[in-house]
Design a protein around this motif. Structure first.
Motif, PDB file in Angstrom:
ATOM      1  N   GLY A   1       0.808  -1.204   0.000  1.00  0.00           N
ATOM      2  CA  GLY A   1       0.000   0.000   0.000  1.00  0.00           C
ATOM      3  C   GLY A   1       0.839   1.250   0.000  1.00  0.00           C
TER       4      GLY A   1
ATOM      5  N   VAL B   1       1.220  -5.239  -7.019  1.00  0.00           N
ATOM      6  CA  VAL B   1      -0.003  -5.885  -6.530  1.00  0.00           C
ATOM      7  C   VAL B   1      -0.706  -6.611  -7.678  1.00  0.00           C
TER       8      VAL B   1
ATOM      9  N   TYR C   1      -3.040  -8.455  -0.379  1.00  0.00           N
ATOM     10  CA  TYR C   1      -3.833  -7.463   0.364  1.00  0.00           C
ATOM     11  C   TYR C   1      -3.292  -6.069   0.050  1.00  0.00           C
ATOM     12  N   LEU C   2      -4.205  -5.122  -0.133  1.00  0.00           N
ATOM     13  CA  LEU C   2      -3.840  -3.765  -0.532  1.00  0.00           C
ATOM     14  C   LEU C   2      -4.454  -2.765   0.446  1.00  0.00           C
ATOM     15  N   TYR C   3      -3.726  -1.662   0.711  1.00  0.00           N
ATOM     16  CA  TYR C   3      -4.241  -0.664   1.651  1.00  0.00           C
ATOM     17  C   TYR C   3      -3.859   0.743   1.210  1.00  0.00           C
ATOM     18  N   SER C   4      -4.592   1.703   1.759  1.00  0.00           N
ATOM     19  CA  SER C   4      -4.197   3.116   1.725  1.00  0.00           C
ATOM     20  C   SER C   4      -4.158   3.601   3.167  1.00  0.00           C
TER      21      SER C   4
ATOM     22  N   TRP D   1     -10.474  -7.768   6.257  1.00  0.00           N
ATOM     23  CA  TRP D   1      -9.711  -7.180   5.153  1.00  0.00           C
ATOM     24  C   TRP D   1      -9.817  -8.125   3.960  1.00  0.00           C
TER      25      TRP D   1
ATOM     26  N   LYS E   1      -9.127  -9.892   0.389  1.00  0.00           N
ATOM     27  CA  LYS E   1      -7.983 -10.008  -0.513  1.00  0.00           C
ATOM     28  C   LYS E   1      -8.319  -9.326  -1.839  1.00  0.00           C
ATOM     29  N   VAL E   2      -7.295  -8.912  -2.554  1.00  0.00           N
ATOM     30  CA  VAL E   2      -7.484  -8.279  -3.860  1.00  0.00           C
ATOM     31  C   VAL E   2      -7.929  -9.354  -4.853  1.00  0.00           C
TER      32      VAL E   2
ATOM     33  N   GLY F   1      -8.810  -3.678  -6.831  1.00  0.00           N
ATOM     34  CA  GLY F   1      -9.047  -3.861  -5.404  1.00  0.00           C
ATOM     35  C   GLY F   1      -9.781  -5.151  -5.134  1.00  0.00           C
TER      36      GLY F   1
ATOM     37  N   TYR G   1      -9.581  -2.836  -1.305  1.00  0.00           N
ATOM     38  CA  TYR G   1      -8.459  -2.479  -0.458  1.00  0.00           C
ATOM     39  C   TYR G   1      -8.954  -1.852   0.839  1.00  0.00           C
TER      40      TYR G   1
ATOM     41  N   PHE H   1      -8.721   1.205  -6.299  1.00  0.00           N
ATOM     42  CA  PHE H   1      -7.514   1.878  -5.830  1.00  0.00           C
ATOM     43  C   PHE H   1      -7.104   3.032  -6.744  1.00  0.00           C
TER      44      PHE H   1
END
Length: 497
Positions: free
Chosen positions: A249, A342, A354-357, A434, A436-437, A442, A444, A457
């Motif tokens: 992320g 990703v 897994y993706l985040y901001s 959370w 998964k992508v 996304g 995310y 995203f």
């Protein structure tokens, strides 16, 4: 590098919690790990509950690679206090930086990528010796921030890295497809640096070896063998690892960090107030500074259509353009390269991604990294490396956390360490499951208070502009509401006369 293990001690946090002592008890030992091409300093740092405790168990190992644009940073700037509140082992690698780590003449004398070979050697050392410290060599998660994340990304595409060295990665605001991560002209850059170093002939430069200085990026090709082609070519070929679990992320306003340099340069050239420059050249110049030299105007056109109003461009006012510039900087330098890694992992790996901001803005910020920022007409926001405030107690002025920041820190430690422990980032502190992508966009996780789930995203590529629009709409709605109330009250006043 240093190795840290919490052995029965849970009160490691400074700030709002009470400690039995100011810092955990520490036993340190320094080693020099050597290989045919590298030498890595290793500091073993154990934090036992009391002297004489026997180290038992096979803990998941978290190997941290620090950032700093490949020329700054130290392993020692990432203390283990927070992460060791969970049952993991922390290893932080110190690799060679700047010229000592990356200078290359593309010859056997100075092949380049010495820093990357340092990292590979350290990972080999973990495999060979971490069991003696209670670590599990089969459960190694490599994580890093900024240049550290770009280095890890490079490891994923290098033929020199055995798949047994690690099986999970966490990329925080960095990827190897970023222009800044790769030295595009290592030989020419080495020649220029050699002249400054007093080396006046090509032959002397090629054979002088370690006495030369320079280089701040991974080298593609050449005798080091680390990258046989650029990372994006590896991605396009599909010849990538299929056994890596990934968490990755960026911070919401990663671009605010990148914009300070251009702003200072433009100010020194008296261009900030130059309306014609801002109207016709600013966006192309910023793109070029961040690594994309696109001549047709197509990229700038799409950026203008997406991030700026017609009035913004016509005004030539830098302050009206800076929000969009922050998004451009953050996208080119950080967010797009992270999303590349990703997407590659989602497409090819058999393991979860897994993706985040990171959106949270707490009491502290690393905006300016200690330097004066009062002259900038923009704030840092959720700034580059602000996420690390909640994972590592460093620097000292950000180690005292208020209640809200302490909760965020504990939650992030939950997420990071649970991923290392069983491959699923989770926390019982108000974090939704959370997901998964599952595709190119996304979903995310927004790391904020509250935590929420996003679906696309690519929204993060224009997040500063979107927030400005929302703030403007909210302000306009308030003004409209106040006007309506005023009209009603005026009418009522007339009615009761």
């Amino acid at each position: 590098m240093f190795i840290a293990l919490r052995n029965g001690r849970r009160t490691c946090r400074k700030g709002s919690q009470t400690l039995s002592s100011a810092e955990p008890a520490v036993v340190s030992k320094m080693l020099i790990v050597t290989g045919s091409l590298s030498a890595v300093v290793v500091v073993l740092c154990l934090a036992p509950a009391s002297d004489g405790v026997t180290i038992t168990g096979k803990y998941p190992v978290m190997v941290y690679i620090h950032g700093g644009s490949f020329y700054l940073g130290r392993a020692a700037d990432h203390p283990p206090n927070y992460l060791l509140e969970r049952d993991v082992m922390l290893v932080a690698i110190q690799y060679r930086l700047g010229a000592l780590g990356f200078l290359s003449t593309m010859t056997s004398a100075i092949p380049g990528n010495a820093a990357m070979l340092d990292i590979i050697l350290a990972l080999k050392w973990v495999q060979d010796h971490i069991t003696a410290f209670g670590g599990d060599p089969q459960r190694v998660t490599v994580f890093g921030q900024s240049a550290g994340a770009a280095a890890i990304s490079g490891l994923l595409y290098s033929p020199l890295v055995p798949s047994t060295y690690f099986n999970q990665v966490i990329l925080q605001s960095g990827g190897s497809t970023a222009a800044w991560a790769i030295d595009p002209n290592p030989v020419e850059n080495a020649k220029e640096i050699a002249k400054f170093a007093g080396c006046d002939t090509d032959e002397r430069m090629k054979t002088q070896g370690i006495n030369n200085i320079g280089g701040c990026g991974m080298v593609v090709g050449g005798p080091s063998g680390f990258l046989t082609t650029n990372p994006f070519n590896v991605i396009r070929s599909g010849q990538v690892r299929k056994d890596v679990r990934m968490m990755a992320g960026a911070t919401k306003h990663d671009g605010s960090f990148m914009l300070t340099g251009p702003y200072d340069m433009f100010a020194s050239m008296d261009l900030i107030g130059n309306a014609q420059f801002n109207q016709f050249y600013l966006i192309d110049t910023v793109n070029r500074m961040f690594g994309i030299d696109e001549h047709s105007g197509a990229l700038a056109g799409y950026e203008i259509e997406s991030l700026f109003s017609e009035q913004d461009i016509k005004s030539g006012n830098f302050s009206r353009l800076m929000t969009g510039l922050i998004d451009i900087a953050g996208t080119i330098v950080i967010k797009a390269p992270v999303l590349r890694d990703v997407q590659n992992n989602v497409k090819h790996s058999e393991k979860e991604t897994y993706l985040y901001s990171f959106d949270y803005q707490g009491q502290h910020t690393r905006f300016g990294y200690g330097a004066n920022t009062s002259h900038y007409p923009f704030k840092g926001g959720a700034h580059h490396s602000d996420d690390n405030i909640y994972i590592f107690p460093y620097p000292n002025d950000v180690t005292t956390l208020n209640a809200a920041d302490t909760m965020m820190s504990e939650t992030m430690v939950d997420l990071w360490t649970s991923f290392a422990i069983d491959g699923v980032p989770k926390s019982s502190r108000g974090v939704p499951t959370w997901p998964k992508v599952t595709g190119p966009t996304g979903p995310y996780l927004h790391i904020n208070n509250p935590f929420t789930i996003g679906s696309n995203f690519y929204d993060e590529y224009a997040v500063s502009v979107h927030d400005r629009s929302l703030a403007f709409d909210s302000k306009r709605a308030k003004c409209t509401g106040m006007l309506a109330i005023s009209v009603v009250l005026t009418g009522l006043s007339g009615f009761f006369r």
